[in-house]
Design a protein around this motif. Structure first.
Motif, PDB file in Angstrom:
ATOM      1  N   LEU A   8      -5.232  13.971  -9.813  1.00 13.92           N
ATOM      2  CA  LEU A   8      -4.798  12.521  -9.703  1.00 13.92           C
ATOM      3  C   LEU A   8      -3.252  12.581  -9.550  1.00 13.92           C
ATOM      4  N   PHE A   9      -2.456  13.255 -10.108  1.00 13.49           N
ATOM      5  CA  PHE A   9      -1.057  13.046 -10.203  1.00 13.49           C
ATOM      6  C   PHE A   9      -0.629  13.742 -10.448  1.00 13.49           C
ATOM      7  N   THR A  10      -0.889  14.486  -8.255  1.00 18.15           N
ATOM      8  CA  THR A  10       0.265  15.350  -7.634  1.00 18.15           C
ATOM      9  C   THR A  10       1.029  13.968  -6.830  1.00 18.15           C
ATOM     10  N   ALA A  11       1.990  14.803  -6.586  1.00 18.07           N
ATOM     11  CA  ALA A  11       2.783  13.344  -6.050  1.00 18.07           C
ATOM     12  C   ALA A  11       2.676  13.135  -4.546  1.00 18.07           C
ATOM     13  N   ASP A  12       1.965  13.828  -3.409  1.00 15.82           N
ATOM     14  CA  ASP A  12       1.205  13.840  -2.479  1.00 15.82           C
ATOM     15  C   ASP A  12      -0.051  12.826  -3.018  1.00 15.82           C
ATOM     16  N   ARG A  13      -0.914  12.736  -3.867  1.00 11.29           N
ATOM     17  CA  ARG A  13      -1.519  11.578  -4.036  1.00 11.29           C
ATOM     18  C   ARG A  13      -1.105  10.434  -4.335  1.00 11.29           C
ATOM     19  N   LEU A  14      -0.215  10.491  -5.195  1.00 13.26           N
ATOM     20  CA  LEU A  14       0.803   9.043  -6.010  1.00 13.26           C
ATOM     21  C   LEU A  14       1.151   8.521  -5.404  1.00 13.26           C
ATOM     22  N   VAL A  15       1.765   8.956  -3.616  1.00 13.85           N
ATOM     23  CA  VAL A  15       2.402   8.460  -2.218  1.00 13.85           C
ATOM     24  C   VAL A  15       0.948   7.527  -1.560  1.00 13.85           C
ATOM     25  N   ALA A  16       0.389   8.287  -1.955  1.00  9.08           N
ATOM     26  CA  ALA A  16      -1.063   7.539  -1.404  1.00  9.08           C
ATOM     27  C   ALA A  16      -1.534   6.127  -2.129  1.00  9.08           C
ATOM     28  N   ASN A  17      -1.474   6.389  -2.858  1.00 13.26           N
ATOM     29  CA  ASN A  17      -2.106   5.546  -4.306  1.00 13.26           C
ATOM     30  C   ASN A  17      -0.706   4.526  -4.262  1.00 13.26           C
ATOM     31  N   PHE A  18       1.042   5.056  -4.254  1.00 12.33           N
ATOM     32  CA  PHE A  18       1.413   3.717  -3.641  1.00 12.33           C
ATOM     33  C   PHE A  18       1.269   2.965  -3.007  1.00 12.33           C
ATOM     34  N   LYS A  19       1.168   3.308  -1.395  1.00 10.78           N
ATOM     35  CA  LYS A  19       1.082   2.920  -0.494  1.00 10.78           C
ATOM     36  C   LYS A  19      -0.481   2.174   0.330  1.00 10.78           C
ATOM     37  N   GLU A  20      -0.997   2.606  -1.123  1.00 10.15           N
ATOM     38  CA  GLU A  20      -2.667   1.690  -1.298  1.00 10.15           C
ATOM     39  C   GLU A  20      -2.307   0.206  -1.788  1.00 10.15           C
ATOM     40  N   TYR A  21      -1.877   0.608  -2.718  1.00 10.15           N
ATOM     41  CA  TYR A  21      -0.994  -0.232  -3.653  1.00 10.15           C
ATOM     42  C   TYR A  21      -0.085  -1.704  -2.997  1.00 10.15           C
ATOM     43  N   ILE A  22       0.547  -0.977  -1.498  1.00  6.82           N
ATOM     44  CA  ILE A  22       1.222  -1.400  -0.968  1.00  6.82           C
ATOM     45  C   ILE A  22       0.950  -2.553  -0.325  1.00  6.82           C
ATOM     46  N   ARG A  23      -0.240  -2.466   0.255  1.00  6.87           N
ATOM     47  CA  ARG A  23      -0.953  -2.247   1.320  1.00  6.87           C
ATOM     48  C   ARG A  23      -1.547  -3.651   0.974  1.00  6.87           C
ATOM     49  N   GLN A  24      -2.538  -3.497  -0.338  1.00  4.85           N
ATOM     50  CA  GLN A  24      -3.303  -4.104  -0.596  1.00  4.85           C
ATOM     51  C   GLN A  24      -2.295  -5.396  -1.441  1.00  4.85           C
ATOM     52  N   ASN A  25      -1.431  -5.456  -1.314  1.00  2.00           N
ATOM     53  CA  ASN A  25      -0.515  -6.702  -2.013  1.00  2.00           C
ATOM     54  C   ASN A  25       0.921  -6.972  -1.767  1.00  2.00           C
ATOM     55  N   GLU A  26       0.325  -6.705   0.115  1.00  3.04           N
ATOM     56  CA  GLU A  26       1.305  -7.659   0.463  1.00  3.04           C
ATOM     57  C   GLU A  26       1.195  -8.352   1.256  1.00  3.04           C
ATOM     58  N   ALA A  27       0.517  -9.326   0.357  1.00  3.34           N
ATOM     59  CA  ALA A  27       0.569 -10.958   0.937  1.00  3.34           C
ATOM     60  C   ALA A  27       0.544 -11.654  -0.199  1.00  3.34           C
ATOM     61  N   TYR A  28       1.474 -10.680  -1.382  1.00  2.00           N
ATOM     62  CA  TYR A  28       1.538 -11.640  -2.300  1.00  2.00           C
ATOM     63  C   TYR A  28       2.898 -10.912  -3.220  1.00  2.00           C
ATOM     64  N   MET A  29       3.029  -9.399  -2.284  1.00  2.00           N
ATOM     65  CA  MET A  29       4.769  -9.100  -3.573  1.00  2.00           C
ATOM     66  C   MET A  29       5.288  -8.646  -2.229  1.00  2.00           C
ATOM     67  N   THR A  30       7.023  -8.416  -2.466  1.00  2.00           N
ATOM     68  CA  THR A  30       7.683  -7.147  -1.317  1.00  2.00           C
ATOM     69  C   THR A  30       6.788  -6.057  -1.941  1.00  2.00           C
ATOM     70  N   LYS A  31       7.325  -5.394  -0.918  1.00  2.00           N
ATOM     71  CA  LYS A  31       7.515  -3.446  -0.859  1.00  2.00           C
ATOM     72  C   LYS A  31       7.825  -3.273  -2.257  1.00  2.00           C
ATOM     73  N   THR A  32       9.439  -3.741  -2.424  1.00  2.00           N
ATOM     74  CA  THR A  32      10.180  -2.994  -3.914  1.00  2.00           C
ATOM     75  C   THR A  32       8.418  -3.840  -5.389  1.00  2.00           C
ATOM     76  N   GLN A  33       8.449  -4.359  -4.686  1.00  2.00           N
ATOM     77  CA  GLN A  33       8.022  -5.686  -6.111  1.00  2.00           C
ATOM     78  C   GLN A  33       6.532  -4.557  -6.544  1.00  2.00           C
ATOM     79  N   ALA A  34       5.744  -4.116  -5.253  1.00  2.00           N
ATOM     80  CA  ALA A  34       4.430  -4.058  -5.286  1.00  2.00           C
ATOM     81  C   ALA A  34       4.858  -2.301  -6.113  1.00  2.00           C
ATOM     82  N   LEU A  35       5.587  -1.665  -5.774  1.00  2.00           N
ATOM     83  CA  LEU A  35       6.575   0.167  -6.086  1.00  2.00           C
ATOM     84  C   LEU A  35       6.739  -0.031  -7.600  1.00  2.00           C
ATOM     85  N   ASN A  36       6.760  -1.458  -7.932  1.00  2.48           N
ATOM     86  CA  ASN A  36       7.899  -1.241  -9.411  1.00  2.48           C
ATOM     87  C   ASN A  36       6.520  -1.328 -10.416  1.00  2.48           C
ATOM     88  N   ALA A  37       4.791  -2.919  -9.607  1.00  2.00           N
ATOM     89  CA  ALA A  37       4.544  -2.929 -10.351  1.00  2.00           C
ATOM     90  C   ALA A  37       3.260  -1.091 -10.256  1.00  2.00           C
TER      91      ALA A  37
END
Length: 76
Positions: A8-37
């Motif tokens: 769950l906490f490998t860097a590669d898994r977290l990269v994938a999770n970050f990208k998915e979170y950004i994709r899911q929230n792109e209508a509401y947040m900038t990339k930086t906002q999603a990364l930070n959230a």
């Protein structure tokens, strides 16, 4: 660290999770906002984990930071 937590906490898994979170929230947040959230949520859950040992927490936080940096540098 248990095998599940290692996965769950490998860097590669977290990269994938970050990208998915950004994709899911792109209508509401900038990339930086999603990364930070996402960073804030995950770091909070890591620090609140009373079961993990200090060394495990350090490894998880390092992987989280590495993933954040890798995703934030993409597309520049």
């Amino acid at each position: 660290m248990s095998r599940l937590n290692e996965q769950l906490f490998t860097a590669d898994r977290l990269v994938a999770n970050f990208k998915e979170y950004i994709r899911q929230n792109e209508a509401y947040m900038t990339k930086t906002q999603a990364l930070n959230a996402y960073y804030k949520v995950v770091s909070g859950s890591i620090l609140a984990d009373r079961i993990a040992k200090n060394a495990d927490l350090i490894v998880r936080m390092r992987h989280l930071e590495e993933a954040y940096q890798r995703v934030s540098q993409e597309g520049r």
